[in-house]
Design a protein around this motif. Structure first.
Motif, PDB file in Angstrom:
ATOM      1  N   PHE A 301       0.826  -1.203   0.000  1.00 40.03           N
ATOM      2  CA  PHE A 301       0.000   0.000   0.000  1.00 40.03           C
ATOM      3  C   PHE A 301       0.861   1.254   0.000  1.00 40.03           C
ATOM      4  O   PHE A 301       1.943   1.296   0.595  1.00 40.03           O
ATOM      5  CB  PHE A 301      -0.911   0.012   1.224  1.00 40.03           C
ATOM      6  CG  PHE A 301      -2.186  -0.766   1.037  1.00 40.03           C
ATOM      7  CD1 PHE A 301      -3.372  -0.108   0.750  1.00 40.03           C
ATOM      8  CD2 PHE A 301      -2.191  -2.147   1.134  1.00 40.03           C
ATOM      9  CE1 PHE A 301      -4.540  -0.820   0.569  1.00 40.03           C
ATOM     10  CE2 PHE A 301      -3.348  -2.868   0.956  1.00 40.03           C
ATOM     11  CZ  PHE A 301      -4.536  -2.200   0.670  1.00 40.03           C
ATOM     12  N   GLY A 302       0.327   2.297  -0.664  1.00 41.16           N
ATOM     13  CA  GLY A 302       0.951   3.606  -0.656  1.00 41.16           C
ATOM     14  C   GLY A 302       0.240   4.537   0.296  1.00 41.16           C
ATOM     15  O   GLY A 302       0.303   4.382   1.507  1.00 41.16           O
ATOM     16  N   SER A 303      -0.509   5.509  -0.276  1.00 34.85           N
ATOM     17  CA  SER A 303      -1.093   6.563   0.558  1.00 34.85           C
ATOM     18  C   SER A 303      -2.485   6.246   1.082  1.00 34.85           C
ATOM     19  O   SER A 303      -2.998   6.980   1.925  1.00 34.85           O
ATOM     20  CB  SER A 303      -1.138   7.874  -0.232  1.00 34.85           C
ATOM     21  OG  SER A 303      -1.963   7.743  -1.382  1.00 34.85           O
ATOM     22  N   VAL A 304      -3.140   5.199   0.581  1.00 32.71           N
ATOM     23  CA  VAL A 304      -4.489   4.898   1.053  1.00 32.71           C
ATOM     24  C   VAL A 304      -4.429   3.925   2.222  1.00 32.71           C
ATOM     25  O   VAL A 304      -3.489   3.138   2.352  1.00 32.71           O
ATOM     26  CB  VAL A 304      -5.392   4.338  -0.066  1.00 32.71           C
ATOM     27  CG1 VAL A 304      -5.462   5.308  -1.232  1.00 32.71           C
ATOM     28  CG2 VAL A 304      -4.919   2.981  -0.535  1.00 32.71           C
ATOM     29  N   ALA A 305      -5.451   3.972   3.049  1.00 29.56           N
ATOM     30  CA  ALA A 305      -5.436   3.219   4.300  1.00 29.56           C
ATOM     31  C   ALA A 305      -5.809   1.760   4.085  1.00 29.56           C
ATOM     32  O   ALA A 305      -6.895   1.469   3.567  1.00 29.56           O
ATOM     33  CB  ALA A 305      -6.412   3.849   5.292  1.00 29.56           C
ATOM     34  N   PRO A 306      -4.954   0.817   4.479  1.00 32.52           N
ATOM     35  CA  PRO A 306      -5.328  -0.604   4.409  1.00 32.52           C
ATOM     36  C   PRO A 306      -6.589  -0.919   5.206  1.00 32.52           C
ATOM     37  O   PRO A 306      -7.313  -1.851   4.870  1.00 32.52           O
ATOM     38  CB  PRO A 306      -4.102  -1.320   4.992  1.00 32.52           C
ATOM     39  CG  PRO A 306      -2.966  -0.384   4.780  1.00 32.52           C
ATOM     40  CD  PRO A 306      -3.556   0.988   4.940  1.00 32.52           C
ATOM     41  N   SER A 314     -11.438 -15.461   1.867  1.00 30.79           N
ATOM     42  CA  SER A 314     -12.120 -16.369   2.788  1.00 30.79           C
ATOM     43  C   SER A 314     -11.155 -16.928   3.822  1.00 30.79           C
ATOM     44  O   SER A 314     -11.561 -17.332   4.915  1.00 30.79           O
ATOM     45  CB  SER A 314     -12.798 -17.506   2.011  1.00 30.79           C
ATOM     46  OG  SER A 314     -11.842 -18.200   1.223  1.00 30.79           O
ATOM     47  N   THR A 315      -9.858 -16.958   3.498  1.00 37.92           N
ATOM     48  CA  THR A 315      -8.802 -17.315   4.449  1.00 37.92           C
ATOM     49  C   THR A 315      -7.976 -16.060   4.693  1.00 37.92           C
ATOM     50  O   THR A 315      -7.083 -15.735   3.902  1.00 37.92           O
ATOM     51  CB  THR A 315      -7.918 -18.436   3.888  1.00 37.92           C
ATOM     52  OG1 THR A 315      -8.725 -19.555   3.505  1.00 37.92           O
ATOM     53  CG2 THR A 315      -6.892 -18.887   4.905  1.00 37.92           C
ATOM     54  N   PRO A 316      -8.253 -15.312   5.767  1.00 41.32           N
ATOM     55  CA  PRO A 316      -7.597 -14.004   5.952  1.00 41.32           C
ATOM     56  C   PRO A 316      -6.081 -14.069   5.967  1.00 41.32           C
ATOM     57  O   PRO A 316      -5.413 -13.144   5.485  1.00 41.32           O
ATOM     58  CB  PRO A 316      -8.152 -13.536   7.308  1.00 41.32           C
ATOM     59  CG  PRO A 316      -9.460 -14.238   7.455  1.00 41.32           C
ATOM     60  CD  PRO A 316      -9.269 -15.575   6.801  1.00 41.32           C
ATOM     61  N   GLU A 317      -5.511 -15.169   6.510  1.00 39.98           N
ATOM     62  CA  GLU A 317      -4.052 -15.245   6.572  1.00 39.98           C
ATOM     63  C   GLU A 317      -3.408 -15.401   5.193  1.00 39.98           C
ATOM     64  O   GLU A 317      -2.177 -15.338   5.069  1.00 39.98           O
ATOM     65  CB  GLU A 317      -3.618 -16.393   7.487  1.00 39.98           C
ATOM     66  CG  GLU A 317      -4.144 -17.753   7.097  1.00 39.98           C
ATOM     67  CD  GLU A 317      -5.466 -18.100   7.775  1.00 39.98           C
ATOM     68  OE1 GLU A 317      -5.721 -19.315   7.942  1.00 39.98           O
ATOM     69  OE2 GLU A 317      -6.233 -17.178   8.137  1.00 39.98           O
ATOM     70  N   ALA A 318      -4.218 -15.589   4.154  1.00 38.19           N
ATOM     71  CA  ALA A 318      -3.681 -15.689   2.795  1.00 38.19           C
ATOM     72  C   ALA A 318      -3.407 -14.321   2.184  1.00 38.19           C
ATOM     73  O   ALA A 318      -2.930 -14.238   1.044  1.00 38.19           O
ATOM     74  CB  ALA A 318      -4.636 -16.472   1.902  1.00 38.19           C
ATOM     75  N   VAL A 319      -3.708 -13.243   2.904  1.00 37.74           N
ATOM     76  CA  VAL A 319      -3.437 -11.888   2.427  1.00 37.74           C
ATOM     77  C   VAL A 319      -2.487 -11.214   3.413  1.00 37.74           C
ATOM     78  O   VAL A 319      -2.836 -11.016   4.578  1.00 37.74           O
ATOM     79  CB  VAL A 319      -4.729 -11.062   2.291  1.00 37.74           C
ATOM     80  CG1 VAL A 319      -4.403  -9.634   1.850  1.00 37.74           C
ATOM     81  CG2 VAL A 319      -5.685 -11.716   1.300  1.00 37.74           C
ATOM     82  N   HIS A 320      -1.282 -10.874   2.962  1.00 39.38           N
ATOM     83  CA  HIS A 320      -0.308 -10.160   3.787  1.00 39.38           C
ATOM     84  C   HIS A 320      -0.192  -8.733   3.265  1.00 39.38           C
ATOM     85  O   HIS A 320       0.154  -8.517   2.100  1.00 39.38           O
ATOM     86  CB  HIS A 320       1.050 -10.847   3.744  1.00 39.38           C
ATOM     87  CG  HIS A 320       1.105 -12.121   4.541  1.00 39.38           C
ATOM     88  ND1 HIS A 320       2.299 -12.718   4.928  1.00 39.38           N
ATOM     89  CD2 HIS A 320       0.119 -12.900   5.058  1.00 39.38           C
ATOM     90  CE1 HIS A 320       2.027 -13.820   5.624  1.00 39.38           C
ATOM     91  NE2 HIS A 320       0.718 -13.946   5.701  1.00 39.38           N
ATOM     92  N   VAL A 321      -0.477  -7.774   4.138  1.00 41.85           N
ATOM     93  CA  VAL A 321      -0.480  -6.357   3.774  1.00 41.85           C
ATOM     94  C   VAL A 321       0.795  -5.695   4.284  1.00 41.85           C
ATOM     95  O   VAL A 321       1.206  -5.896   5.429  1.00 41.85           O
ATOM     96  CB  VAL A 321      -1.711  -5.658   4.367  1.00 41.85           C
ATOM     97  CG1 VAL A 321      -1.623  -4.152   4.168  1.00 41.85           C
ATOM     98  CG2 VAL A 321      -2.981  -6.192   3.716  1.00 41.85           C
ATOM     99  N   LEU A 322       1.417  -4.877   3.424  1.00 47.04           N
ATOM    100  CA  LEU A 322       2.602  -4.122   3.793  1.00 47.04           C
ATOM    101  C   LEU A 322       2.378  -2.648   3.481  1.00 47.04           C
ATOM    102  O   LEU A 322       1.767  -2.304   2.472  1.00 47.04           O
ATOM    103  CB  LEU A 322       3.830  -4.615   3.027  1.00 47.04           C
ATOM    104  CG  LEU A 322       4.243  -6.083   3.244  1.00 47.04           C
ATOM    105  CD1 LEU A 322       5.369  -6.444   2.280  1.00 47.04           C
ATOM    106  CD2 LEU A 322       4.673  -6.321   4.678  1.00 47.04           C
ATOM    107  N   GLY A 323       2.887  -1.775   4.361  1.00 38.96           N
ATOM    108  CA  GLY A 323       2.845  -0.341   4.105  1.00 38.96           C
ATOM    109  C   GLY A 323       1.496   0.284   4.368  1.00 38.96           C
ATOM    110  O   GLY A 323       0.615  -0.296   4.995  1.00 38.96           O
ATOM    111  N   GLY A 324       1.335   1.497   3.844  1.00 35.49           N
ATOM    112  CA  GLY A 324       0.112   2.260   4.033  1.00 35.49           C
ATOM    113  C   GLY A 324       0.099   3.008   5.350  1.00 35.49           C
ATOM    114  O   GLY A 324       0.835   2.681   6.279  1.00 35.49           O
ATOM    115  N   PRO A 325      -0.750   4.050   5.450  1.00 36.26           N
ATOM    116  CA  PRO A 325      -0.866   4.796   6.701  1.00 36.26           C
ATOM    117  C   PRO A 325      -1.341   3.878   7.824  1.00 36.26           C
ATOM    118  O   PRO A 325      -2.101   2.947   7.568  1.00 36.26           O
ATOM    119  CB  PRO A 325      -1.922   5.864   6.382  1.00 36.26           C
ATOM    120  CG  PRO A 325      -1.920   5.954   4.880  1.00 36.26           C
ATOM    121  CD  PRO A 325      -1.599   4.593   4.385  1.00 36.26           C
ATOM    122  N   PRO A 326      -0.897   4.089   9.060  1.00 34.91           N
ATOM    123  CA  PRO A 326      -0.080   5.235   9.513  1.00 34.91           C
ATOM    124  C   PRO A 326       1.422   5.028   9.347  1.00 34.91           C
ATOM    125  O   PRO A 326       2.190   5.942   9.613  1.00 34.91           O
ATOM    126  CB  PRO A 326      -0.442   5.332  10.999  1.00 34.91           C
ATOM    127  CG  PRO A 326      -0.724   3.908  11.388  1.00 34.91           C
ATOM    128  CD  PRO A 326      -1.388   3.276  10.193  1.00 34.91           C
TER     129      PRO A 326
END
Length: 363
Positions: A301-306, A314-326
């Protein structure tokens, strides 16, 4: 019990916007007893929702900016809206310019105000995800229909889901075989986003909060090859981004990297994501599609909030989010080591996730 009715949903959004709309369509299908009618823009609206169970009909304007006097297709939409009769209308569009055009369409089609509810009249909680925002709209009843449907409620999944037809699966299998990719683990990469390309070329990296340096992509590719020597890396994007992606491929100087941007209409991309090993992407529409069909995903993620826009699976652990505010407001603050670590931490695809849970075998 109220007689089933087909609600109309209007959204003039890009690919990611339309993917996030799916839980709302499913909720309205359940509430009103009939699949929805959908009015969108562009070919992607048709490709995403053709033959999907929560949508009975898709209408799409190829351009909604032209004056009405010069746009026969907008008048065709007006006539189609008039023929729908009394239906509840869910306007899911937040952008002022598009919303003004939608209000004009509704006025010309003689659709009364009390038949409609608007997303902008529904408050978005500060930390709420966009899908919750849309589902709050879906749980709202236009005034003209409250006597019949106000009491009708439904609980449904907050995760987008798309069926993959047997035809789309076969098309993807044929394409993979022709490309010599059938027997390889496939890791998809989405380096570009809607801001990457301008009319006169590639936007400057300093002006694109989702631009990640080519050297970073190359380091990630090298790490993938070290872990999966037989893998093929597919650089994905729109056809307009193909030349840009080819430049990335050349600059990487890494083996087994291919640009496929000109070969992935949305139905094929959806089927490909359903069998791919994983995807690494900046925050963009295909990342939401990957999550929706169960493809393990790292998204930057850049400037928008994750908190508002994280792709849901359907399996939340299958999505890894990096970056984004704050933490940050630019993708280029994320290091290759962080992406590699996140990719290593993705759960493996099992035989179950690669089977037909999202496939319509009768199509």
């Amino acid at each position: 019990m109220s007689k089933p009715i087909r609600p109309l949903v209007i959204r003039f959004g890009r690919v990611g916007d339309m993917i996030l709309l799916q839980p709302l369509l499913r909720r309205l299908h359940a509430r009103y007893g009939q699949p929805c009618q959908l009015l969108g823009i562009g070919k992607h609206s048709l490709e995403l929702y053709r033959k999907q169970p929560d949508v009975a009909r898709v209408m799409s304007l190829l351009s909604h900016h032209r004056p009405f006097a010069l746009s026969p297709e907008q008048w065709r939409v007006v006539r189609a809206l008039r023929r729908m009769g009394d239906v509840p209308v869910y306007v899911s569009e937040p952008q002022a310019g598009s919303l003004a055009r939608i209000r004009l369409l509704l006025k010309l089609a003689d659709i009364p105000e009390d038949h409609c509810v608007f997303l902008n009249d529904v408050a978005l909680p500060e930390a709420g995800h966009w899908i919750e925002h849309l589902l709050t709209l879906a749980d709202t009843t236009p005034p003209a229909f409250r006597d019949r449907f106000e009491h009708v409620t439904s609980t449904s999944s907050h995760v987008p889901a798309f069926e993959i037809t047997a035809q789309d699966r076969a098309d993807c299998d044929q394409w993979l075989a022709a490309r010599g990719l059938s027997d390889h683990p496939l890791v998809l990469m989405q380096p570009a986003n809607k801001r990457t390309m301008r009319w006169n070329g590639v936007r400057k990296a300093s002006d694109d909060d989702k631009s990640w340096p080519i050297d970073n992509w190359a380091k990630v590719v090298a790490a993938i090859h070290a872990n999966l020597p037989d893998a093929r890396i597919l650089l994905c994007g729109s056809p307009a981004e193909a030349k840009y992606l080819e430049g990335i491929r050349t600059s990487m100087a890494q083996p087994n990297v291919e640009v496929v941007a000109r070969e992935l209409p949305l139905p094929r991309l959806r089927a490909l994501l359903a069998v791919a090993h994983s995807m690494i992407s900046v925050d963009t529409g295909p990342a939401h599609l990957a999550a929706a069909v169960g493809c393990p995903l790292v998204v930057m993620f850049g400037s928008v909030a994750p908190s508002h826009w994280t792709p849901r699976a359907s399996t939340p652990e299958a999505v890894h989010v990096l970056g984004g505010p704050p933490r940050s407001r630019r993708v280029d603050t994320i290091t290759p080591d962080e992406v590699i670590e996140a990719w290593h931490g993705l759960p493996p695809r099992t035989a179950t996730t690669l089977q037909t849970s999202h496939v319509d075998a009768s199509a």
